[in-house]
Design a protein around this motif. Structure first.
Motif, PDB file in Angstrom:
ATOM      1  N   GLN A 220       1.344  -0.730  -0.421  1.00  0.00           N
ATOM      2  CA  GLN A 220       0.245   0.278   0.363  1.00  0.00           C
ATOM      3  C   GLN A 220       1.002   1.722  -0.510  1.00  0.00           C
ATOM      4  OE1 GLN A 220      -3.026  -2.538  -0.134  1.00  0.00           O
ATOM      5  NE2 GLN A 220      -3.584   0.330  -0.069  1.00  0.00           N
TER       6      GLN A 220
ATOM      7  N   TRP B 109      -5.588  -2.305   0.421  1.00  0.00           N
ATOM      8  CA  TRP B 109      -6.408  -3.035   1.207  1.00  0.00           C
ATOM      9  C   TRP B 109      -6.593  -4.251   2.142  1.00  0.00           C
ATOM     10  CZ3 TRP B 109      -4.720   1.914   3.010  1.00  0.00           C
ATOM     11  CH2 TRP B 109      -4.202   2.710   2.326  1.00  0.00           C
TER      12      TRP B 109
ATOM     13  N   ARG C 201      -2.904  -3.834   5.571  1.00  0.00           N
ATOM     14  CA  ARG C 201      -2.953  -3.348   6.016  1.00  0.00           C
ATOM     15  C   ARG C 201      -1.227  -2.924   6.813  1.00  0.00           C
ATOM     16  NH1 ARG C 201      -5.066  -8.572   7.662  1.00  0.00           N
ATOM     17  NH2 ARG C 201      -2.595  -9.206   8.416  1.00  0.00           N
ATOM     18  N   GLU C 202      -0.480  -2.630   5.807  1.00  0.00           N
ATOM     19  CA  GLU C 202       0.922  -1.750   5.582  1.00  0.00           C
ATOM     20  C   GLU C 202       1.619  -2.475   6.845  1.00  0.00           C
ATOM     21  OE1 GLU C 202       0.580   2.501   5.816  1.00  0.00           O
ATOM     22  OE2 GLU C 202      -1.118   2.327   4.564  1.00  0.00           O
ATOM     23  N   GLU C 203       1.848  -3.815   6.853  1.00  0.00           N
ATOM     24  CA  GLU C 203       2.724  -4.409   8.228  1.00  0.00           C
ATOM     25  C   GLU C 203       3.784  -5.201   7.042  1.00  0.00           C
ATOM     26  OE1 GLU C 203      -0.775  -6.586  10.649  1.00  0.00           O
ATOM     27  OE2 GLU C 203       0.458  -8.099   9.516  1.00  0.00           O
TER      28      GLU C 203
ATOM     29  N   PHE D 197      -2.360  -8.669   4.551  1.00  0.00           N
ATOM     30  CA  PHE D 197      -1.083  -7.636   5.645  1.00  0.00           C
ATOM     31  C   PHE D 197      -0.394  -6.954   4.566  1.00  0.00           C
ATOM     32  CE2 PHE D 197       1.888 -10.922   2.767  1.00  0.00           C
ATOM     33  CZ  PHE D 197       2.695  -9.672   2.906  1.00  0.00           C
TER      34      PHE D 197
END
Length: 390
Positions: free
Chosen positions: A333, A368, A374-376, A371
């Protein structure tokens, strides 16, 4: 040591045009010099390769032959003759029995020619490949023909020119002592010194790149030869994931990109280069990056990932193959990749030694989800098309 090679790469190469000397211009996405060096590295009868370079060529040289495991280059002189002399002196301590002297701008020398000139030295002090002159020769004066020259017995000299080392070194020493600096090849020095120099048949393909037209023809010849010889076409796939941790930038395809976090990994965590490395290794059936660079080895802690990708590219070259195309997709993202894609392509092309138009780098998001959504962390997928000889 038995046989050494001196590759003369000290010239300015101005007639070919361009911003760099001809030996550093590219054919098939790699420097001419690299193709020439590789031809001798592939020959099992060559024990040492010494390159002679020009003033201020150090950076060009290192970029051209990175990871080829060559000794330090020797600085050339003001003439080809002086450059060869410097090369001979540089390898004298190695005490080779035979030496081959070759023009860097002749990248199409083949194994048969190399073997033939080496073998001839068991019978003659010197040997050169040459092509018999087939065209009618004219001598002119101010653009007007004044004489037709008898072409019988005339040959066009090529390289590598091979000699018994002690003989040609002695001849060069004598030429330098007599202040002779007008010899245009090493065979002429050997002749002047009274050495017998034999001729073996050369090949028209073993031509010297001199002009821009020669460079274009070399590109076409390389493409044709590749199509004819590299018929084992393979496609490898790579996939990798790295999580985020505290930091202020990520490293992707060798570029530092500002971000609110960095990628976690044993090396520099360059997920793009790791994925490309795995894709190439997959095409070669050579396992994955962890097999070659174990994350448990402290030697690779914090290492720049271009080391890994260069290693994979070298494995392809060592098998006589080439990387035809790579395609990388970065999945995240953030950060935004599009502003950096062109620079990434250039970086990857330079690392693996192919043209930038054979490198694809794309970026996408997962809307979105997951992972990456979720910007992990960042994920990457890649394919590499590799061509090998059958």
């Amino acid at each position: 040591m038995t046989t050494a090679v001196i590759i003369v790469a000290a010239g300015a190469g101005l007639r070919v045009g361009g911003e760099v000397p001809k030996q550093y211009q590219q054919i098939g996405g790699q420097a001419v010099l690299r193709h020439t060096v590789r031809a001798f590295q592939r020959h099992e009868g060559i024990d040492h390769i010494q390159v002679v370079i020009g003033d201020n060529h150090d950076e060009l040289y290192r970029a051209a032959v990175s990871d080829m495991n060559l000794p330090e280059p020797v600085q050339g002189g003001t003439t080809r003759q002086a450059s060869v002399y410097n090369g001979l002196q540089a390898i004298a301590a190695l005490k080779p029995t035979k030496v081959l002297i070759h023009d860097a701008a002749r990248p199409f020398v083949d194994t048969e020619i190399i073997s033939s000139v080496i073998d001839e030295l068991s019978r003659s002090p010197g040997c050169i490949p040459a092509v018999a002159v087939a065209d009618t020769l004219k001598r002119t004066n101010d653009g007007i023909i004044v004489e037709t020259v008898d072409r019988s017995g005339l040959w066009g000299a090529q390289t590598p020119q091979a000699f018994r080392f002690s003989d040609i070194l002695k001849a060069h020493v004598s030429a330098a002592a007599s202040e002779r600096a007008d010899f245009t090849d090493d065979a002429s020095i050997a002749e002047w010194a009274g050495l017998d120099v034999a001729i073996i048949p050369g090949r028209p393909e073993n031509t010297k790149i001199t002009t821009s037209a020669d460079l274009q023809q070399a590109e076409k010849r390389l493409n044709t030869r590749t199509s004819e010889m590299l018929n084992d076409v393979r496609v490898g796939h790579g996939y990798d994931v790295h999580a985020f941790e505290d930091g202020d930038h990520v490293v992707l395809c060798g570029l530092k990109i500002p971000h609110t976090r960095k990628l976690k990994g044993h090396s520099d965590a360059d997920v793009g280069l790791h994925t490309l490395t795995d894709a190439i290794l997959g095409a070669l059936c050579e396992g994955d990056i962890g097999k070659h660079f174990p994350p448990t080895d402290e030697k690779w802690k914090g290492a720049a990932s271009d080391i890994f990708l260069k290693h994979a590219a070298k494995l392809v070259a060592d098998r006589g193959g080439m990387i035809s195309h790579v395609d990388l997709t970065l999945i995240c993202q953030a950060p935004k990749m599009r502003p950096h894609v062109d620079a990434m392509r250039v970086n990857v092309a330079q690392i693996i030694g192919i043209a930038v138009d054979r490198v694809s780098v794309k970026a996408t998001t997962t809307e979105w989800l997951g992972f990456t959504g979720r910007e992990e962390g960042i994920a990457a997928a890649a394919t590499a098309t590799v061509r090998l000889p059958e």
